[in-house]
Design an enzyme around this catalytic site. Sequence first.
Site, PDB file in Angstrom:
ATOM      1  N   HIS A 192       0.825  -1.198   0.000  1.00  0.00           N
ATOM      2  CA  HIS A 192       0.000   0.000   0.000  1.00  0.00           C
ATOM      3  C   HIS A 192       0.868   1.260   0.000  1.00  0.00           C
ATOM      4  O   HIS A 192       0.648   2.181  -0.785  1.00  0.00           O
ATOM      5  CB  HIS A 192      -0.920   0.016   1.230  1.00  0.00           C
ATOM      6  CG  HIS A 192      -2.202  -0.717   1.033  1.00  0.00           C
ATOM      7  ND1 HIS A 192      -2.241  -1.979   0.490  1.00  0.00           N
ATOM      8  CD2 HIS A 192      -3.490  -0.371   1.306  1.00  0.00           C
ATOM      9  CE1 HIS A 192      -3.510  -2.383   0.428  1.00  0.00           C
ATOM     10  NE2 HIS A 192      -4.290  -1.428   0.919  1.00  0.00           N
TER      11      HIS A 192
ATOM     12  N   HIS B 262       0.212  -2.578   8.933  1.00  0.00           N
ATOM     13  CA  HIS B 262       1.640  -2.903   8.847  1.00  0.00           C
ATOM     14  C   HIS B 262       2.431  -2.358  10.044  1.00  0.00           C
ATOM     15  O   HIS B 262       1.973  -1.501  10.797  1.00  0.00           O
ATOM     16  CB  HIS B 262       2.259  -2.382   7.540  1.00  0.00           C
ATOM     17  CG  HIS B 262       1.833  -3.156   6.333  1.00  0.00           C
ATOM     18  ND1 HIS B 262       2.395  -4.361   5.989  1.00  0.00           N
ATOM     19  CD2 HIS B 262       0.894  -2.887   5.387  1.00  0.00           C
ATOM     20  CE1 HIS B 262       1.835  -4.811   4.864  1.00  0.00           C
ATOM     21  NE2 HIS B 262       0.908  -3.936   4.490  1.00  0.00           N
TER      22      HIS B 262
END
EC number: 3.6.1.-
Length: 358
Positions: free
Chosen positions: A230, A320
């Site tokens: 991302h 993350h």
Amino acid sequence: MASQSSSSHNRDHSRSRRSSPPPAGPSLSTQPTHHGNGTSTYQQRNPWLPTRTELVLLAVFPSLLLFGALFSFISPETRSVSHDPVSAAYPPHLAPSYFARKDNLLNVLFVKRGWAWITVSLFAWVFTSPAYSPPPRVVGLVTAGGGLRPGAVIRWLMVTGWWVLVTQWCFGPAIVDRGFRWTGGRCEAAQDRLALVIEEGEVSVKEVFTAAACRASGGKWRGGHDISGHVFLLVLGSVFLLQEVGWATALWAGWLKEERCVVMPDGAVKSASVEAMPTEGWDGPAPPSASKALGWGGKLAGAVVVLGVWMMLMTAIYFHTWFEKLTGLLFAAAGLYATYILPRGIPALRRVVGLPGI
């Protein structure tokens, strides 16, 4: 007499110092240039480094990552809910925010199809912007303006190729998947299910080594370093559009003076403006207003950048680890450097790739 002789000697010596040329220095300089009115302007003289404007814009992305890391650590909502560190998925009913859910509309419709939005924005900009399609003007026997498009397409091919290698395919598994396995990651699935998938030939052993095949087999990536796709996508795409739209619009409309420097074939370092289209013979109107300079393609690109920055912030807060996000940022920076900074120092590469707005 002696006093007058000494005074005359001092005046002669002073005039000699003022008239003598300054000592030769290095061709690269980052010192401000002072003008007669007492003001100074920063001049970027190192073609291997981003300009001052580029540094200001690029600083937004690591700042977002830092802010997101601090927010997720301080916020009671994010600290109180555990989530899968690999898939970065919160339980839907416990997600601390709508944007912490992987099924939020912006993630599904925008990020998951991010490169399609970036590609449409780029080509809409290139084929509708007055910076690329100005009113006809003839310089000698050449019509200026159309020559900018091939360079933009080539740069799109470069960043698209880098996106493919990192996230889709790199002579087999993508770099993201290879990195995960090289750092000890593996696909954890029910052993009987994984064995059955391989035995029945539904997927090959090589395909099971990718994240997509692991999910298809009912497994999960575990144990390795998962580069944030991302962050990689959002930084690469946003800066790509900012470079393409920003430089061309700013130079065409006169909003910004040329800051970039390039190395010439003879080794001299000069302003990138020396390679710009000539302006002699301009018979068209004055530079357009802000709205007309951007056109609808530029506005679409601007909307994509704004959404990219917003989703970058959401990723920084909810998904993350900080190191996975940092490596995603670094991989994006590597592709952008090769596309936009490296050609400034290599004339042969610049003749192929070009520079935005030139």
